[in-house]
Design a protein around this motif. Sequence first.
Motif, short mmCIF file in Angstrom:
data_model
loop_
_atom_site.label_atom_id
_atom_site.label_comp_id
_atom_site.label_asym_id
_atom_site.label_seq_id
_atom_site.Cartn_x
_atom_site.Cartn_y
_atom_site.Cartn_z
N SER A 53 0.84 -1.19 0.00
CA SER A 53 0.00 0.00 0.00
C SER A 53 0.88 1.25 0.00
O SER A 53 2.05 1.19 0.40
CB SER A 53 -0.91 0.02 1.23
N TYR A 54 0.32 2.36 -0.45
CA TYR A 54 1.07 3.62 -0.39
C TYR A 54 1.47 3.94 1.04
O TYR A 54 2.56 4.44 1.29
CB TYR A 54 0.22 4.77 -0.95
N LYS A 55 0.59 3.64 1.98
CA LYS A 55 0.88 3.91 3.39
C LYS A 55 2.12 3.14 3.83
O LYS A 55 3.05 3.72 4.42
CB LYS A 55 -0.32 3.51 4.25
N ASN A 56 2.17 1.84 3.54
CA ASN A 56 3.31 1.03 3.97
C ASN A 56 4.57 1.38 3.18
O ASN A 56 5.69 1.22 3.67
CB ASN A 56 2.99 -0.45 3.84
N LEU A 57 4.38 1.86 1.95
CA LEU A 57 5.53 2.31 1.16
C LEU A 57 6.18 3.52 1.84
O LEU A 57 7.41 3.60 1.96
CB LEU A 57 5.08 2.67 -0.25
N MET A 58 5.34 4.46 2.30
CA MET A 58 5.87 5.63 2.99
C MET A 58 6.52 5.25 4.32
O MET A 58 7.56 5.79 4.70
CB MET A 58 4.75 6.66 3.22
N LEU A 59 5.92 4.30 5.02
CA LEU A 59 6.50 3.85 6.30
C LEU A 59 7.83 3.15 6.09
O LEU A 59 8.74 3.25 6.92
CB LEU A 59 5.51 2.94 7.03
N GLU A 60 7.98 2.42 4.97
CA GLU A 60 9.26 1.77 4.67
C GLU A 60 10.34 2.81 4.39
O GLU A 60 11.48 2.67 4.84
CB GLU A 60 9.10 0.84 3.46
N TYR A 61 9.96 3.87 3.66
CA TYR A 61 10.93 4.95 3.41
C TYR A 61 11.34 5.58 4.75
O TYR A 61 12.54 5.83 4.98
CB TYR A 61 10.32 6.01 2.49
N ALA A 62 10.36 5.86 5.60
CA ALA A 62 10.66 6.45 6.91
C ALA A 62 11.59 5.55 7.72
O ALA A 62 12.54 6.02 8.35
CB ALA A 62 9.35 6.69 7.67
N LYS A 63 11.34 4.26 7.68
CA LYS A 63 12.17 3.29 8.42
C LYS A 63 13.61 3.35 7.94
O LYS A 63 14.56 3.39 8.75
CB LYS A 63 11.60 1.89 8.24
N GLN A 64 13.80 3.36 6.63
CA GLN A 64 15.16 3.37 6.09
C GLN A 64 15.88 4.69 6.36
O GLN A 64 17.10 4.73 6.42
CB GLN A 64 15.13 3.08 4.59
N GLN A 65 15.10 5.77 6.55
CA GLN A 65 15.69 7.07 6.85
C GLN A 65 15.82 7.31 8.35
O GLN A 65 16.30 8.37 8.77
CB GLN A 65 14.84 8.19 6.24
N GLY A 66 15.37 6.34 9.16
CA GLY A 66 15.45 6.49 10.61
C GLY A 66 14.47 7.51 11.16
O GLY A 66 14.76 8.17 12.17
N LEU A 67 13.30 7.61 10.54
CA LEU A 67 12.29 8.60 10.94
C LEU A 67 11.08 7.90 11.56
O LEU A 67 10.64 6.85 11.08
CB LEU A 67 11.83 9.42 9.74
N LYS A 68 10.53 8.49 12.62
CA LYS A 68 9.28 7.98 13.19
C LYS A 68 8.13 8.76 12.57
O LYS A 68 8.07 9.98 12.68
CB LYS A 68 9.27 8.16 14.71
N ARG A 69 7.22 8.05 11.92
CA ARG A 69 6.10 8.70 11.25
C ARG A 69 4.80 7.99 11.61
O ARG A 69 4.75 6.76 11.75
CB ARG A 69 6.30 8.68 9.72
N TYR A 70 3.73 8.81 11.77
CA TYR A 70 2.42 8.30 12.13
C TYR A 70 1.42 8.74 11.07
O TYR A 70 1.33 9.92 10.74
CB TYR A 70 2.00 8.82 13.50
#
Length: 484
Positions: free
Chosen positions: A216-233
């Motif tokens: 999903s687009y949501k999980n795609l954005m969360l994967e990017y955040a994870k690889q960048q070391g960012l916490k996103r909600y």
Amino acid sequence: MVKILITGATGYIGGLLLDRLTKKDHQLRAIARHPENLASKLTQQNVEIVQADVTEIDSLKAALEGIEVAFYLVHSMGAKTGSFEEIDRMAADNFAKVCEEKGVKKIIYLGGLSTAKGNELSLHMRSRQEVGKVLSSYKTPVIEFRSSIILGAGSLSYDLMRALVDKLPIMVTPIWVNKLVQPIHVEDVLGYLQEAILFDGGQHDVVEIGGVETVSYKNLMLEYAKQQGLKRYIFVLPVLTPALSSMWLGLVTPIYKRIGRKLIESIMSDSVVTEPNAAKAFSVKPKSYQEAIRICIENSKKELVRRWYDAVSAKGLSRTFENVTFRKEKNWITERVINAPANVVFAFIKTLGGHVGWYAEWLWKIRAALDILAGGVGFRRGRVHPTELRVGDPVDFWRVIELKENELLTLKAEMKLPGRAYLQFTLSSKDSQTDIVMKSSFDPIGILGEVYWYLMWPFHFFIFDGLLNRVKKESEKNAKTSKS
């Protein structure tokens, strides 16, 4: 050796494909409405550049003479609502008709992938698929790739995701973020396009391409955040319409409102592969979306040669002002004598915009916000390179149309205006001094254009005088530094 024509070579995919094929044993020709823009971007010299426009059928005849394989990589997403479908249809018909007339053996087209059918398709996606049908309505065989979202450093989809995640720790998003996609890395797309040159298919082959997994687009954005070391909600609300979403995107991402809306309408349906014929016919082994994101992050740190907004789509964002009557040209001219040689002064001028900025940045940002609300490009395109410019490069909401090293730089405005505007720097040097003239010119359309000019006139004292004072100060400081 295959004789190949590439359309859309000033754009993102077309430009990358051209760069890739210059390293192969092919005879290459590329068309451009403004050949100088393309010539300035070529990294290799073994490409013939022909001036042509897919919306003008007569210009295509010389371009397609002797061609065996033709890549069709253009579309008019930047055009105004209600006109891009007609432009796409006419351009595809022109191209296919001339291909048949000139005996082209194959057309390779890159379109969009959606699970929606018929009236469920967005206007943009319906137009992309209709182009494939128009191209195949003539005798020339067509390979039509339908791709899910493309991830690459500088691609539209990646820039959208990156801007949202980087800037917003908490996102209240529309329901379309739960839609499924099959992201494919740009290098895999280029691999399919390259293999298609020698592919022996039928009259009209439709090949669906995507990555190895759906997400999903949501999980795609969360994967990017994870690889960048960012916490996103991310919180999903079903009430955000495409119109509201596109305005929101325009304010927080590089996507200007008009393109943002068409993009959002296109992703209201899943974009996944349902016919896995690509794996049987081609040797490309697509990357996972995790790997694609990792490569994008790594490549984004490098100096990018290609970005999605490098090109202006046919009859799209860059207004052509056809059949427009302008009133008398208005000019604001400022001059300074700078105690620095021309090469030092020009070097600093070439860095303006992007992270360096202009002068009175807060005023430019206000103007940019108004431009985004009006459907313009805004201020978020930045620059392709931090210190160098080429003809055709975007610089915030300007575009380079003329450049003579250490002598002249002319920028054309691509913001929403009731007229046509330019910003020009002219340098002449004697000994260690440089005389610089900065000219802001405006061709108003009607009374509204006149009113706009005089309303902005008081700000010119502050913005343009201040900008030239900054050029003087920084250039003289750089000249002293270089001597010490």
